[in-house]
Design a protein around this motif. Structure first.
Motif, PDB file in Angstrom:
ATOM      1  N   LEU A  19      15.948  35.864  -0.888  1.00  0.00           N
ATOM      2  CA  LEU A  19      15.887  37.313  -1.041  1.00  0.00           C
ATOM      3  C   LEU A  19      15.847  37.621  -2.534  1.00  0.00           C
ATOM      4  O   LEU A  19      16.755  37.241  -3.277  1.00  0.00           O
ATOM      5  CB  LEU A  19      17.102  37.970  -0.400  1.00  0.00           C
ATOM      6  CG  LEU A  19      17.245  39.491  -0.618  1.00  0.00           C
ATOM      7  CD1 LEU A  19      16.090  40.240   0.039  1.00  0.00           C
ATOM      8  CD2 LEU A  19      18.587  39.986  -0.082  1.00  0.00           C
ATOM      9  N   VAL A  20      14.788  38.295  -2.972  1.00  0.00           N
ATOM     10  CA  VAL A  20      14.656  38.723  -4.359  1.00  0.00           C
ATOM     11  C   VAL A  20      14.873  40.233  -4.393  1.00  0.00           C
ATOM     12  O   VAL A  20      14.096  40.997  -3.805  1.00  0.00           O
ATOM     13  CB  VAL A  20      13.272  38.375  -4.941  1.00  0.00           C
ATOM     14  CG1 VAL A  20      13.152  38.879  -6.386  1.00  0.00           C
ATOM     15  CG2 VAL A  20      13.029  36.878  -4.881  1.00  0.00           C
ATOM     16  N   VAL A  21      15.922  40.661  -5.058  1.00  0.00           N
ATOM     17  CA  VAL A  21      16.268  42.082  -5.144  1.00  0.00           C
ATOM     18  C   VAL A  21      16.165  42.498  -6.605  1.00  0.00           C
ATOM     19  O   VAL A  21      16.864  41.954  -7.458  1.00  0.00           O
ATOM     20  CB  VAL A  21      17.693  42.341  -4.611  1.00  0.00           C
ATOM     21  CG1 VAL A  21      18.014  43.825  -4.670  1.00  0.00           C
ATOM     22  CG2 VAL A  21      17.841  41.831  -3.194  1.00  0.00           C
ATOM     23  N   SER A  22      15.287  43.439  -6.881  1.00  0.00           N
ATOM     24  CA  SER A  22      15.046  43.813  -8.270  1.00  0.00           C
ATOM     25  C   SER A  22      15.481  45.239  -8.554  1.00  0.00           C
ATOM     26  O   SER A  22      15.468  46.111  -7.676  1.00  0.00           O
ATOM     27  CB  SER A  22      13.570  43.650  -8.632  1.00  0.00           C
ATOM     28  OG  SER A  22      12.776  44.642  -8.012  1.00  0.00           O
ATOM     29  N   GLU A  23      15.837  45.441  -9.800  1.00  0.00           N
ATOM     30  CA  GLU A  23      16.153  46.781 -10.293  1.00  0.00           C
ATOM     31  C   GLU A  23      14.909  47.660 -10.264  1.00  0.00           C
ATOM     32  O   GLU A  23      14.939  48.785  -9.808  1.00  0.00           O
ATOM     33  CB  GLU A  23      16.691  46.655 -11.709  1.00  0.00           C
ATOM     34  CG  GLU A  23      16.880  47.949 -12.460  1.00  0.00           C
ATOM     35  CD  GLU A  23      17.215  47.694 -13.914  1.00  0.00           C
ATOM     36  OE1 GLU A  23      17.065  48.632 -14.705  1.00  0.00           O
ATOM     37  OE2 GLU A  23      17.633  46.579 -14.256  1.00  0.00           O
ATOM     38  N   GLY A  24      13.801  47.117 -10.771  1.00  0.00           N
ATOM     39  CA  GLY A  24      12.543  47.870 -10.796  1.00  0.00           C
ATOM     40  C   GLY A  24      11.943  48.005  -9.411  1.00  0.00           C
ATOM     41  O   GLY A  24      12.135  47.142  -8.547  1.00  0.00           O
ATOM     42  N   LYS A  25      11.197  49.067  -9.207  1.00  0.00           N
ATOM     43  CA  LYS A  25      10.587  49.318  -7.904  1.00  0.00           C
ATOM     44  C   LYS A  25       9.104  48.979  -7.874  1.00  0.00           C
ATOM     45  O   LYS A  25       8.477  49.026  -6.816  1.00  0.00           O
ATOM     46  CB  LYS A  25      10.787  50.788  -7.518  1.00  0.00           C
ATOM     47  CG  LYS A  25      12.256  51.184  -7.399  1.00  0.00           C
ATOM     48  CD  LYS A  25      12.432  52.646  -7.071  1.00  0.00           C
ATOM     49  CE  LYS A  25      12.054  52.957  -5.638  1.00  0.00           C
ATOM     50  NZ  LYS A  25      12.385  54.361  -5.268  1.00  0.00           N
ATOM     51  N   GLU A  26       8.516  48.643  -9.033  1.00  0.00           N
ATOM     52  CA  GLU A  26       7.087  48.355  -9.085  1.00  0.00           C
ATOM     53  C   GLU A  26       6.771  47.038  -9.799  1.00  0.00           C
ATOM     54  O   GLU A  26       6.271  46.106  -9.186  1.00  0.00           O
ATOM     55  CB  GLU A  26       6.344  49.516  -9.779  1.00  0.00           C
ATOM     56  CG  GLU A  26       6.367  50.820  -8.991  1.00  0.00           C
ATOM     57  CD  GLU A  26       5.524  50.778  -7.733  1.00  0.00           C
ATOM     58  OE1 GLU A  26       4.676  49.877  -7.612  1.00  0.00           O
ATOM     59  OE2 GLU A  26       5.710  51.643  -6.861  1.00  0.00           O
ATOM     60  N   THR A  27       7.064  46.951 -11.100  1.00  0.00           N
ATOM     61  CA  THR A  27       6.644  45.787 -11.888  1.00  0.00           C
ATOM     62  C   THR A  27       7.208  44.485 -11.341  1.00  0.00           C
ATOM     63  O   THR A  27       6.468  43.522 -11.087  1.00  0.00           O
ATOM     64  CB  THR A  27       7.059  45.956 -13.365  1.00  0.00           C
ATOM     65  OG1 THR A  27       6.482  47.155 -13.884  1.00  0.00           O
ATOM     66  CG2 THR A  27       6.596  44.774 -14.194  1.00  0.00           C
ATOM     67  N   GLU A  28       8.525  44.422 -11.169  1.00  0.00           N
ATOM     68  CA  GLU A  28       9.152  43.195 -10.693  1.00  0.00           C
ATOM     69  C   GLU A  28       8.746  42.847  -9.267  1.00  0.00           C
ATOM     70  O   GLU A  28       8.394  41.688  -8.995  1.00  0.00           O
ATOM     71  CB  GLU A  28      10.675  43.283 -10.819  1.00  0.00           C
ATOM     72  CG  GLU A  28      11.178  43.374 -12.255  1.00  0.00           C
ATOM     73  CD  GLU A  28      11.343  44.813 -12.741  1.00  0.00           C
ATOM     74  OE1 GLU A  28      10.551  45.686 -12.305  1.00  0.00           O
ATOM     75  OE2 GLU A  28      12.253  45.055 -13.539  1.00  0.00           O
ATOM     76  N   PRO A  29       8.764  43.811  -8.320  1.00  0.00           N
ATOM     77  CA  PRO A  29       8.309  43.457  -6.971  1.00  0.00           C
ATOM     78  C   PRO A  29       6.868  42.962  -6.929  1.00  0.00           C
ATOM     79  O   PRO A  29       6.560  42.009  -6.198  1.00  0.00           O
ATOM     80  CB  PRO A  29       8.470  44.770  -6.193  1.00  0.00           C
ATOM     81  CG  PRO A  29       9.558  45.491  -6.903  1.00  0.00           C
ATOM     82  CD  PRO A  29       9.360  45.159  -8.345  1.00  0.00           C
ATOM     83  N   ARG A  30       5.994  43.571  -7.728  1.00  0.00           N
ATOM     84  CA  ARG A  30       4.599  43.117  -7.750  1.00  0.00           C
ATOM     85  C   ARG A  30       4.518  41.671  -8.260  1.00  0.00           C
ATOM     86  O   ARG A  30       3.766  40.852  -7.722  1.00  0.00           O
ATOM     87  CB  ARG A  30       3.757  44.027  -8.639  1.00  0.00           C
ATOM     88  CG  ARG A  30       3.443  45.388  -8.030  1.00  0.00           C
ATOM     89  CD  ARG A  30       2.745  46.275  -9.046  1.00  0.00           C
ATOM     90  NE  ARG A  30       2.527  47.614  -8.544  1.00  0.00           N
ATOM     91  CZ  ARG A  30       1.402  48.041  -7.982  1.00  0.00           C
ATOM     92  NH1 ARG A  30       0.383  47.199  -7.865  1.00  0.00           N
ATOM     93  NH2 ARG A  30       1.279  49.283  -7.558  1.00  0.00           N
ATOM     94  N   TYR A  31       5.300  41.366  -9.287  1.00  0.00           N
ATOM     95  CA  TYR A  31       5.300  40.002  -9.830  1.00  0.00           C
ATOM     96  C   TYR A  31       5.766  39.007  -8.777  1.00  0.00           C
ATOM     97  O   TYR A  31       5.129  37.969  -8.551  1.00  0.00           O
ATOM     98  CB  TYR A  31       6.199  39.935 -11.070  1.00  0.00           C
ATOM     99  CG  TYR A  31       6.333  38.543 -11.646  1.00  0.00           C
ATOM    100  CD1 TYR A  31       5.417  38.051 -12.566  1.00  0.00           C
ATOM    101  CD2 TYR A  31       7.381  37.703 -11.252  1.00  0.00           C
ATOM    102  CE1 TYR A  31       5.532  36.766 -13.074  1.00  0.00           C
ATOM    103  CE2 TYR A  31       7.499  36.411 -11.763  1.00  0.00           C
ATOM    104  CZ  TYR A  31       6.573  35.956 -12.672  1.00  0.00           C
ATOM    105  OH  TYR A  31       6.685  34.679 -13.173  1.00  0.00           O
TER     106      TYR A  31
END
Length: 223
Positions: free
Chosen positions: A27-39
């Motif tokens: 499970l990858v949970v990121s602070e960002g909602k766009e840049t990090e999830p896209r990566y």
């Protein structure tokens, strides 16, 4: 007299029979909602069909920060239908309190047990430092805006790509230099160690994002 059969025929086992591979779930949970999830969606796509049966990656962009991000991850694990072996928390220093930022590694260690490991993939000042390290090495302290400008300049010069926030395909664009990025991240850690910068909030620039590839890197398919 007929030769006696080995005991193996009784159990139905055959020599050379392939073993079932245990899937690991991340499970990858990121602070960002766009840049990090896209990566990280790019990372997931790079698993390929075969390795997608060995490693499963779920990516969640939350807009939450530090301790709230950890709370979100814990709750998601509690109610998710699948069981995650690794939980990767991706977050930035930015302007958030140093005490909260520094507490994340300790809290992740406290929550980890034999069945699940929590990882603090922090970046100081921001996530963009990780793709920047694929192209450049720097020890110069910087703000998030300065880091993003440095990445934009490096991508324009080296790749002919105009970087912008939420750029799609970022993983594929820079991953060919992942080995260099990992080496540079290690050099930065040694640099801060030499300066006595122990707390993550004092290590600018630095990032732990590359640590996820210690676990899933062997399963990624080179393009």
């Amino acid at each position: 007299m007929a030769a006696k059969k080995g005991k193996g025929w009784r159990s139905g086992r055959r020599e050379g029979r392939s073993r079932m591979v245990q899937m690991t779930r991340h499970l990858v949970v990121s602070e960002g909602k766009e840049t990090e999830p896209r990566y990280f969606e790019g990372v997931r796509a790079a698993l390929g069909a075969a390795n997608g049966r060995k490693v499963a990656i779920v990516v969640k962009g939350t807009g939450k920060h530090t301790l709230d991000l950890l709370d979100f991850a814990v709750e998601h694990c509690r109610y998710a239908p699948e069981t995650f072996d690794h939980v990767w928390l991706v977050f930035d220093k930015d302007d958030f309190p140093a005490a909260d930022f520094d507490a994340m590694e300790r809290k992740c260690a406290e929550l980890s047990d034999g069945s699940r490991t929590f990882h603090a993939l922090w970046s100081n000042p921001c996530f963009e430092l990780w793709p920047l390290l694929h192209l450049r090495y720097t020890t110069a302290p910087m703000t998030a805006a300065e880091c993003q400008r440095a990445l934009a300049q490096a991508m324009s010069k080296d790749l002919g790509v105009e970087y912008r926030k939420n750029l799609g395909g970022l993983f594929g664009m820079v991953d060919g230099q992942r080995a260099e990025a990992l080496q540079r991240a290690t050099r930065l850690a040694a640099h801060h160690g030499g300066l006595g910068n122990v707390k993550p909030s004092a290590q600018n620039p630095a990032t732990k994002v590359g640590e996820i590839f210690d676990v899933i890197g062997p399963y990624l398919v080179a393009e």
